[in-house]
Design a protein around this motif. Sequence first.
Motif, PDB file in Angstrom:
ATOM      1  N   THR A 110       0.840  -1.190   0.000  1.00 20.01           N
ATOM      2  CA  THR A 110       0.000   0.000   0.000  1.00 20.01           C
ATOM      3  C   THR A 110       0.879   1.245   0.000  1.00 20.01           C
ATOM      4  N   ARG A 150       1.505   5.005   0.943  1.00 15.15           N
ATOM      5  CA  ARG A 150       1.034   5.909   1.997  1.00 15.15           C
ATOM      6  C   ARG A 150       1.272   7.353   1.582  1.00 15.15           C
ATOM      7  N   THR A 172      -2.804   6.874   0.165  1.00 21.52           N
ATOM      8  CA  THR A 172      -3.975   7.034   1.021  1.00 21.52           C
ATOM      9  C   THR A 172      -4.460   8.480   1.114  1.00 21.52           C
ATOM     10  N   ASP A 173      -3.563   9.463   0.911  1.00 18.88           N
ATOM     11  CA  ASP A 173      -3.948  10.869   1.035  1.00 18.88           C
ATOM     12  C   ASP A 173      -4.215  11.553  -0.298  1.00 18.88           C
TER      13      ASP A 173
END
Length: 87
Positions: free
Chosen positions: A3, A5, A51-52
């Motif tokens: 993932t 980040r 994620t952001d």
Amino acid sequence: MKTLRGNRVRVEEIITETEKTESGIILPESVKQEARDKRQFLEGKTIQVGTDVTDIKEGDIIYYYKLAGLQYDNHKIITEKDVIGIK
């Protein structure tokens, strides 16, 4: 894939090469390489978004700075601020 980040984007470069000029002259490989070296912006397809990241989605075609980010395998990881536009 792990993932991502933060505000990072994993991009695969889209290579578009011109074999002929508009008038029909076939370009040698050295001229095509020179044209690739002169470009300052690249076109790529997003493989994964962090994620952001808010404005970019997976599968989007984006334009980004040539020198941005880090090369990772056959992809590049760039930050969202290095994206110039979304197609």
